[in-house]
Enzyme design. Structure first.
Site, short mmCIF file in Angstrom:
data_model
loop_
_atom_site.label_atom_id
_atom_site.label_comp_id
_atom_site.label_asym_id
_atom_site.label_seq_id
_atom_site.Cartn_x
_atom_site.Cartn_y
_atom_site.Cartn_z
N SER A 149 0.86 -1.24 -0.42
CA SER A 149 -0.07 -0.29 -0.20
C SER A 149 0.94 1.36 -0.44
O SER A 149 2.09 1.10 -1.07
CB SER A 149 -0.60 0.51 1.32
OG SER A 149 -2.29 0.31 1.45
N ASP A 225 -10.01 -5.59 -3.40
CA ASP A 225 -9.35 -4.75 -2.97
C ASP A 225 -10.34 -3.74 -2.58
O ASP A 225 -10.76 -2.44 -3.35
CB ASP A 225 -7.99 -4.17 -2.63
CG ASP A 225 -7.03 -3.10 -2.24
OD1 ASP A 225 -8.31 -2.26 -1.57
OD2 ASP A 225 -6.04 -3.06 -1.74
N HIS A 258 -7.47 -6.12 0.81
CA HIS A 258 -6.39 -4.90 1.07
C HIS A 258 -5.19 -5.21 2.09
O HIS A 258 -4.56 -4.62 2.73
CB HIS A 258 -6.89 -3.60 1.26
CG HIS A 258 -5.40 -3.19 1.28
ND1 HIS A 258 -5.07 -2.78 -0.44
CD2 HIS A 258 -5.10 -1.61 2.24
CE1 HIS A 258 -3.92 -1.19 0.10
NE2 HIS A 258 -4.07 -0.87 1.43
#
Lengths: 280, 280
Positions: A149, A225, A258
């Site tokens: 991320s 995600d 995620h």
């Protein structure tokens, strides 16, 4: 540069260790973790740097990713920094998870009140590398970088901005075009000011557009995600790479989100990808 | 018996799920997690039950042990209960980590105020098994059990008290002789009262002395475990097994502590051990 060991735990035949040190880049005490595989007891090994995402410290990855098993098997060290400067004297936005502590975004801040401490780009690419190569049995200059991320963004820009410094780069659900998403705009505006031409120097997609050196790149991003559509923009990076004739492997993974469950699923393939480059 | 799915996350091609349900054993809402490997999409699979240690919920194991990778590869389901009853109406000792919530010790409490809710032995060996075999694609009756510390104790007594119910049992740093250690004495006294002859029915070492049925047993315990000398007593279980001509595999692991880093190192071998028994 001295470091203090605060923890050492045996895992998969090697040792997971944690250190604190006074950071010259960030002007505060910093914490990082290192995993040394069994092979490091008898010879120097390559290193893979892991950069974590928003809200994380060095602890999330070492606890939840399951990476140490693969690092043990492959004979590579893991170097795991924190995501921001820390301490009572470090500025923060306490009401926000996406600015200040836990959200360093791997840039060198130029704006007040951030610039004194928020120098995470220098910390990760210079200070931490020197510390690691001075203090641990790792092969100087033989390194790759990966992250998740915000840390996937960090890994990509560290590689794209430093030709030859890393043998390979990979990322999990990276923020590929931060100048065009809310997370990136919020942090870049605060840390770097209003001149968006400066932001571009910390944006993976913009760096590729401006001729970043090619190196092996592996990216996984989950199709389930929750941040994919509004924050990550892997399609922008892919388009820039296509235009630049820069081959990357971008895999959109069906059903994955995620979380660290997504990371744990693919971290073995990422470390094997890096190991192949590091030992080639 | 209805269960409500509260979470579903894709991991290693399968799904990690979490459920809540009203427990008839514990008279409160209970939470548990399940990992279903990819193989469970097309056929029923064996199940391994995991019992966690003091202070844990179902979350520690699923987050930190790295077990899902192996379960995915081996084609086995993981069933992961909580360690105690929960909720505002459930008695607790808020100042203690080793009694009350998070410390059910896998017994059926007979004493006030615990007896209404602290029926973890029935919950784990009856209610949860029925729920799992009714609701998930797992093969009825084909199951093994494992756990850590208090949960290692739990796994051993569940197997030793129920001849034929489990194909194999394993444990990480189990409390092997709880009637003789502080953790066990504290909980057994509170939950079961002062009659120590009743305690023995929940003590792995005492159960072996009293003729527990033999089954395949694998135990790992770390030599650097801070609780080894005062709480775990694997040597007492080994002595009882030797006297009973009950062969077990007890491995004292050099350098390992009591943490999930120790568990993560050996969970793959434990699941492979169980899988071999479950598919034999």
């Amino acid at each position: 540069m001295s470091i203090q060991e605060t923890e050492s735990v045996k895992e998969f035949g090697g040792f997971l260790k944690r250190y604190t040190h006074q950071s010259s880049s960030c002007n505060c005490e910093m914490t990082f973790s290192v995993y040394l595989p069994p092979l490091a007891e008898t010879e120097k090994v390559p290193a893979v740097y892991w950069l974590s995402g928003l809200t994380c410290t060095d602890d999330n990855f070492r606890t939840k990713a399951g990476a140490q098993r693969y690092a043990s098997e492959l004979g590579i060290a893991l170097i795991i920094p924190d995501t921001s400067p820390r301490g009572d004297d470090v500025p923060d936005e306490e009401d926000r998870y996406d600015l200040g502590k836990g959200a360093g975004f791997y840039v060198n801040a130029t704006q007040e009140p951030w610039s004194k401490n928020y120098q995470m780009y220098d910390y990760v690419t210079k200070e931490l590398v020197e510390l690691a190569e001075q203090n641990f049995p790792i092969i100087p200059g033989v390194r790759s970088i990966t992250g998740h991320s915000m840390g996937g963004h960090g890994a990509l820009i560290c590689a794209f901005k430093n030709a030859g410094m890393y043998q390979s780069v990979s990322a999990f659900a990276p923020i590929c075009n931060p100048v065009n998403c809310a997370w990136g705009e919020g942090c870049f505006g605060a840390y770097l000011g209003d001149d968006k031409s400066i932001w571009n120097a910390y944006d993976a997609t913009e760096l590729v557009k401006n001729g970043a050196e090619k190196l092996p790149v592996l990216i996984d991003s989950g199709l389930d995600d929750e941040f994919l559509a509004d924050q990550l923009y892997p399609q922008n990076l892919q388009a820039a790479c296509d235009a630049a004739d820069f081959p990357i492997t971008l895999r959109m993974q069906d059903g994955y989100d995620h979380s660290y469950h997504f990371i744990s699923t693919f971290i073995g393939e990422h470390l094997a990808f890096h190991e192949k480059q590091l030992r080639s």
